[in-house]
Scaffold this active site. Structure first.
Site, PDB file in Angstrom:
ATOM      1  N   LYS A 118      30.457  42.002  37.705  1.00  0.00           N
ATOM      2  CA  LYS A 118      30.424  40.535  37.671  1.00  0.00           C
ATOM      3  C   LYS A 118      29.185  39.971  38.346  1.00  0.00           C
ATOM      4  O   LYS A 118      28.658  38.941  37.924  1.00  0.00           O
ATOM      5  CB  LYS A 118      31.674  39.952  38.345  1.00  0.00           C
ATOM      6  CG  LYS A 118      32.911  40.022  37.484  1.00  0.00           C
ATOM      7  CD  LYS A 118      33.935  39.015  37.956  1.00  0.00           C
ATOM      8  CE  LYS A 118      35.098  38.895  36.999  1.00  0.00           C
ATOM      9  NZ  LYS A 118      36.115  37.940  37.473  1.00  0.00           N
ATOM     10  N   LYS A 201      36.019  46.448  26.881  1.00  0.00           N
ATOM     11  CA  LYS A 201      37.335  45.830  27.122  1.00  0.00           C
ATOM     12  C   LYS A 201      37.424  44.454  26.463  1.00  0.00           C
ATOM     13  O   LYS A 201      36.435  43.711  26.486  1.00  0.00           O
ATOM     14  CB  LYS A 201      37.503  45.706  28.645  1.00  0.00           C
ATOM     15  CG  LYS A 201      38.882  45.371  29.109  1.00  0.00           C
ATOM     16  CD  LYS A 201      38.912  45.119  30.606  1.00  0.00           C
ATOM     17  CE  LYS A 201      38.309  43.795  30.966  1.00  0.00           C
ATOM     18  NZ  LYS A 201      38.572  43.320  32.315  1.00  0.00           N
ATOM     19  N   LYS A 204      38.263  37.655  28.337  1.00  0.00           N
ATOM     20  CA  LYS A 204      38.131  36.216  28.078  1.00  0.00           C
ATOM     21  C   LYS A 204      36.698  35.751  28.319  1.00  0.00           C
ATOM     22  O   LYS A 204      36.313  34.669  27.888  1.00  0.00           O
ATOM     23  CB  LYS A 204      39.131  35.403  28.902  1.00  0.00           C
ATOM     24  CG  LYS A 204      39.222  35.740  30.368  1.00  0.00           C
ATOM     25  CD  LYS A 204      40.478  35.116  30.995  1.00  0.00           C
ATOM     26  CE  LYS A 204      40.898  35.864  32.247  1.00  0.00           C
ATOM     27  NZ  LYS A 204      42.226  35.602  32.705  1.00  0.00           N
TER      28      LYS A 204
HETATM   29  P1  TYM Z   1      42.626  39.214  35.284  1.00  0.00           P
HETATM   30  O1  TYM Z   1      42.895  37.756  35.378  1.00  0.00           O
HETATM   31  O2  TYM Z   1      41.266  39.654  34.898  1.00  0.00           O
HETATM   32  O3  TYM Z   1      43.634  39.891  34.277  1.00  0.00           O
HETATM   33  C1  TYM Z   1      45.032  39.689  34.419  1.00  0.00           C
HETATM   34  C2  TYM Z   1      45.788  40.940  34.012  1.00  0.00           C
HETATM   35  O4  TYM Z   1      45.492  41.264  32.655  1.00  0.00           O
HETATM   36  C3  TYM Z   1      45.055  42.616  32.577  1.00  0.00           C
HETATM   37  N1  TYM Z   1      44.049  42.728  31.516  1.00  0.00           N
HETATM   38  C4  TYM Z   1      44.096  43.642  30.549  1.00  0.00           C
HETATM   39  N2  TYM Z   1      44.969  44.622  30.282  1.00  0.00           N
HETATM   40  C5  TYM Z   1      44.727  45.396  29.202  1.00  0.00           C
HETATM   41  N3  TYM Z   1      43.651  45.227  28.385  1.00  0.00           N
HETATM   42  C6  TYM Z   1      42.743  44.252  28.626  1.00  0.00           C
HETATM   43  N4  TYM Z   1      41.703  44.088  27.812  1.00  0.00           N
HETATM   44  C7  TYM Z   1      42.949  43.408  29.745  1.00  0.00           C
HETATM   45  N5  TYM Z   1      42.260  42.344  30.264  1.00  0.00           N
HETATM   46  C8  TYM Z   1      42.961  41.956  31.347  1.00  0.00           C
HETATM   47  C9  TYM Z   1      44.446  42.913  33.948  1.00  0.00           C
HETATM   48  O5  TYM Z   1      44.415  44.289  34.214  1.00  0.00           O
HETATM   49  C10 TYM Z   1      45.395  42.156  34.853  1.00  0.00           C
HETATM   50  O6  TYM Z   1      46.558  42.926  35.115  1.00  0.00           O
HETATM   51  N6  TYM Z   1      42.153  40.622  40.064  1.00  0.00           N
HETATM   52  C11 TYM Z   1      43.113  40.297  39.018  1.00  0.00           C
HETATM   53  C12 TYM Z   1      44.033  39.142  39.385  1.00  0.00           C
HETATM   54  C13 TYM Z   1      44.780  39.311  40.653  1.00  0.00           C
HETATM   55  C14 TYM Z   1      45.870  40.197  40.866  1.00  0.00           C
HETATM   56  C15 TYM Z   1      46.270  39.964  42.213  1.00  0.00           C
HETATM   57  C16 TYM Z   1      46.525  41.124  40.060  1.00  0.00           C
HETATM   58  C17 TYM Z   1      44.554  38.630  41.807  1.00  0.00           C
HETATM   59  N7  TYM Z   1      45.470  39.020  42.753  1.00  0.00           N
HETATM   60  C18 TYM Z   1      47.327  40.694  42.779  1.00  0.00           C
HETATM   61  C19 TYM Z   1      47.585  41.839  40.631  1.00  0.00           C
HETATM   62  C20 TYM Z   1      47.975  41.617  41.961  1.00  0.00           C
HETATM   63  C21 TYM Z   1      42.327  39.906  37.766  1.00  0.00           C
HETATM   64  O7  TYM Z   1      41.208  39.515  37.826  1.00  0.00           O
HETATM   65  O8  TYM Z   1      43.058  39.932  36.633  1.00  0.00           O
END
Ligand code: TYM
Length: 339
Positions: A118, A201, A204
């Site tokens: 990032k 991957k 968004k």
């Molecule tokens: P974020 O917002 O990027 O994504 C949210 C969740 O979606 C999953 N994900 C995917 N799974 C499969 N294939 C994909 N292409 C894909 N894109 C996204 C991510 O693995 C995630 O589970 N850091 C985290 C948010 C967060 C969090 C937490 C998660 C903050 N605090 C505590 C768990 C526990 C994030 O950026 O997710």
């Protein structure tokens, strides 16, 4: 020594930055829905403080957070059975994150691949928040003493760091206060790939909207994106081995299997030998059948933001019954003067 007593509790979060994608849905939200039930207490969070580690227009952040809440509910998260919260409404997340900033080491953060991706080449100009992002994520989880965290594969390294922070805190202070959390990275869709490039991957933040399916896409758009999805020229195999070195085919078959709730082998028995021109309409029908009702519900729910705000206020009240006493104990453990 504080005795551990960790009831099974699930925590997970999603950033309200942009639209929810099929990757978020299959890799995370669908799993969140499955984990609701008598076995676990479930807490799901819109991590708005995390989202602002990269620039967000204030009105976009506000809109995306409410839309994300609608997306959770439309996908089957029940705000009565689960605690549904906005991260900024529960201040103990950020308060514990400060303590964890003092427990975690700079070297640990420097190893995080998400930060490297990032921040890009010019990491000196990245926000400090982006750098210490994983300490806040560890706080999100551990302020609930969560034992299980369902996520997609890209979050694995952050969850390992969460375990390291919990272990170091327990060790440094001679307590067994924080659980060593179990990552739950399961199912066929832990890494849904871009529709334009099967080695990247689905995200968004990809500049091409055709690379992903958004939960708010209508049926025609979903069908179009699948029709235009990149593929190779071979027909589909009848055995999983035939998908090796074919990232686009592997991805579309995985998506099909995850949507159908069937193992890959079973799917390939049905579709093996078909051309993509025959398979894609089947996949599109399946995706539309699952996602179109969600998209309609999101639109309906976002038309009344006061109801969403009410649900989030109630979620925060319930959450703070858990987080407030845990933070108080942390302050006591580290030696803050009692209030
Ligand atoms: P974020 O917002 O990027 O994504 C949210 C969740 O979606 C999953 N994900 C995917 N799974 C499969 N294939 C994909 N292409 C894909 N894109 C996204 C991510 O693995 C995630 O589970 N850091 C985290 C948010 C967060 C969090 C937490 C998660 C903050 N605090 C505590 C768990 C526990 C994030 O950026 O997710």
């Amino acid at each position: 020594m504080i005795q551990p007593s960790f009831a099974p509790r699930v925590f997970s979060g999603i950033q309200p930055s942009g639209e929810l994608t099929l990757g978020n849905y299959l890799g995370a939200i669908k799993r969140f829905v499955d984990m609701q039930g008598p076995e676990f207490e479930t807490v799901y969070c819109m991590v708005d403080l995390h989202a602002m580690t990269v620039w967000q227009e204030p009105h976009d952040l506000l809109k995306s957070t409410r839309e994300l809440c609608a997306g959770f509910i439309a996908s089957g998260i029940d705000p009565e059975r689960s605690i549904l919260i906005c991260q900024s409404h529960v201040p103990e997340h950020a308060q514990l994150a400060w303590i964890f900033n003092c427990v975690a080491r700079v070297g640990w953060m420097q190893r995080m691949t998400q930060f490297k991706d990032k921040a890009g080449k010019n990491s000196q100009r990245a926000s400090l928040g982006l750098f210490c992002y994983p300490a806040l994520m560890a706080a999100d989880i551990l302020i609930y003493h969560a034992t299980h965290v369902p996520v997609g594969e890209d979050q694995k390294q952050h969850l390992e760091l969460t375990r390291d922070i919990a272990a170091k805190f327990n060790h440094d202070y001679g307590v067994e206060f924080f659980p060593i959390t179990e990552p739950v990275i399961e199912g066929l869709a832990t890494r849904v790939m871009s529709l334009r490039d099967g080695t990247k991957k689905m995200s968004k933040s990809d500049p091409s909207d055709m690379s992903r399916i958004n939960l708010t896409d209508n049926s025609d758009t979903i069908a179009l994106k699948i029709r235009k999805a990149r593929t190779d020229t071979q027909s589909l195999p009848s055995e999983p081995d035939g998908l090796k070195e074919r990232p686009e085919a592997q991805n579309l078959v995985n998506i099909y299997a995850a949507l159908a709730g069937q193992p890959i082998e079973k799917v390939l028995e049905e579709i093996g030998g078909k051309q993509f021109s025959e398979f894609k309409p089947l996949l599109a029908d399946l995706a539309v059948a699952e996602l179109a009702p969600i998209s309609t519900k999101i639109k309906k729910l976002t038309s009344d933001t006061s109801e969403i705000d009410r649900i989030l206020r109630r979620g925060a009240e319930r959450a703070r019954h858990i987080t407030h006493p845990i933070l108080e104990r942390v302050y006591q453990i580290v030696g803050m003067v009692p209030k």
